[in-house]
Design an enzyme around this catalytic site. Structure first.
Site, PDB file in Angstrom:
ATOM      1  N   ASN A   1       0.800  -1.317  -0.069  1.00 29.55           N
ATOM      2  CA  ASN A   1       0.020  -0.027  -0.095  1.00 29.55           C
ATOM      3  C   ASN A   1       0.971   1.253  -0.108  1.00 29.55           C
ATOM      4  O   ASN A   1       2.007   0.979   0.101  1.00 29.55           O
ATOM      5  CB  ASN A   1      -0.911   0.006   1.038  1.00 29.55           C
ATOM      6  CG  ASN A   1      -2.184   0.623   0.962  1.00 29.55           C
ATOM      7  OD1 ASN A   1      -2.129   1.744   0.149  1.00 29.55           O
ATOM      8  ND2 ASN A   1      -3.176   0.161   1.601  1.00 29.55           N
TER       9      ASN A   1
ATOM     10  N   HIS B   1      23.225  -0.546  11.340  1.00 28.36           N
ATOM     11  CA  HIS B   1      24.307   0.346  11.590  1.00 28.36           C
ATOM     12  C   HIS B   1      25.279  -0.276  12.673  1.00 28.36           C
ATOM     13  O   HIS B   1      24.909  -0.973  13.642  1.00 28.36           O
ATOM     14  CB  HIS B   1      23.964   1.712  11.782  1.00 28.36           C
ATOM     15  CG  HIS B   1      23.446   2.362  10.517  1.00 28.36           C
ATOM     16  ND1 HIS B   1      24.261   2.840   9.536  1.00 28.36           N
ATOM     17  CD2 HIS B   1      22.288   2.523  10.154  1.00 28.36           C
ATOM     18  CE1 HIS B   1      23.280   3.164   8.625  1.00 28.36           C
ATOM     19  NE2 HIS B   1      22.215   3.198   8.903  1.00 28.36           N
TER      20      HIS B   1
ATOM     21  N   GLY C   1      -0.770  -1.402   8.651  1.00 30.93           N
ATOM     22  CA  GLY C   1      -0.209  -0.022   8.649  1.00 30.93           C
ATOM     23  C   GLY C   1       0.968   0.358   9.419  1.00 30.93           C
ATOM     24  O   GLY C   1       0.486   0.135  10.828  1.00 30.93           O
TER      25      GLY C   1
ATOM     26  N   THR D   1      10.803  -7.456  15.804  1.00 32.57           N
ATOM     27  CA  THR D   1      12.460  -7.590  15.956  1.00 32.57           C
ATOM     28  C   THR D   1      12.729  -9.012  15.988  1.00 32.57           C
ATOM     29  O   THR D   1      13.993  -9.319  15.885  1.00 32.57           O
ATOM     30  CB  THR D   1      12.692  -6.972  17.392  1.00 32.57           C
ATOM     31  OG1 THR D   1      12.066  -7.698  18.362  1.00 32.57           O
ATOM     32  CG2 THR D   1      12.601  -5.529  17.354  1.00 32.57           C
TER      33      THR D   1
ATOM     34  N   ARG E   1       4.797  -8.737  20.121  1.00 31.85           N
ATOM     35  CA  ARG E   1       4.378  -9.866  20.902  1.00 31.85           C
ATOM     36  C   ARG E   1       3.061 -10.898  20.380  1.00 31.85           C
ATOM     37  O   ARG E   1       2.272 -10.260  19.851  1.00 31.85           O
ATOM     38  CB  ARG E   1       4.565  -9.717  22.290  1.00 31.85           C
ATOM     39  CG  ARG E   1       5.628  -9.074  22.998  1.00 31.85           C
ATOM     40  CD  ARG E   1       5.229  -8.680  24.299  1.00 31.85           C
ATOM     41  NE  ARG E   1       6.700  -8.248  25.038  1.00 31.85           N
ATOM     42  CZ  ARG E   1       6.843  -6.934  25.271  1.00 31.85           C
ATOM     43  NH1 ARG E   1       5.929  -6.007  24.716  1.00 31.85           N
ATOM     44  NH2 ARG E   1       8.100  -6.799  25.745  1.00 31.85           N
TER      45      ARG E   1
END
Length: 185
Positions: free
Chosen positions: A85, A115, A142, A165, A180
């Site tokens: 989208n 980084h 979104g 993550t 989670r």
């Protein structure tokens, strides 16, 4: 023979992101992305011609709404009937594979680039590229952020605004920051 920065990036090693070859590749992608984002929808179609030519692959009936951003493009592999989208950003320093029938909501961000953790490494412009894999039939809400090295299994749901993550198992629903597992209702 020493590896180029592009070869280090492709190998998942630390590389200097400020590099003439990488700059040229980013310029080519910026041109393709600009065309995609600027063409009238009736002319652009599902994916602008220059962006389509740049992608690693695009499945039948894959669609990327404008605006869209990616630094390279050649590391993006879209499945059949994949939908991104408006407002998506895919930092494709490593391969990003998105499966068939996957729906990605507005303003979703996929970040393969990471980084260096030391000041000296950041001053040297060092980064490392970690791939992202999104399975078939996934829905990403979104504003979600997917970090490098993550795999999202088939049929999973990522809630709007989630920061992913870690890997998401097939069929799981995750939400929050960090994301989670939550119960489906």
């Amino acid at each position: 023979m020493a590896k180029t920065e592009r070869e280090k990036m492709a190998a998942g090693e630390w590389y200097a992101c400020v590099d003439d070859e990488l700059d040229a590749l980013r310029t080519a992608a910026q041109t393709a992305v600009f065309e995609h984002n600027s063409l009238p929808p009736i002319v652009r179609g599902d994916i602008g011609p220059a962006l389509r030519a740049l992608l690693g692959s695009d499945g039948e009936n894959a669609r990327i709404e404008a605006p869209f951003y990616c630094p390279y493009g050649f590391n993006i592999f879209l499945g059949r009937r994949t939908f991104l989208n408006a407002g998506c950003t895919v930092l494709d320093t490593a391969p990003v594979r998105i499966g068939d029938n996957t729906m990605i909501g507005p303003s979703v961000q996929i970040y393969c680039a990471d980084h260096h953790r030391t000041v000296e490494g950041r001053r040297a412009g060092l980064e490392i590229a970690r791939p992202v894999t999104v399975g078939n039939d996934v829905w990403i809400g979104g504003g979600a952020i997917i970090l490098g090295g993550v795999t999202i299994g088939d049929g999973a749901i990522v809630g709007a605004g989630a920061v992913v993550t870690r890997d998401v198992p097939a069929g799981a629903t995750v939400a929050g920051n960090p994301a989670r597992p939550i119960e489906r209702r």
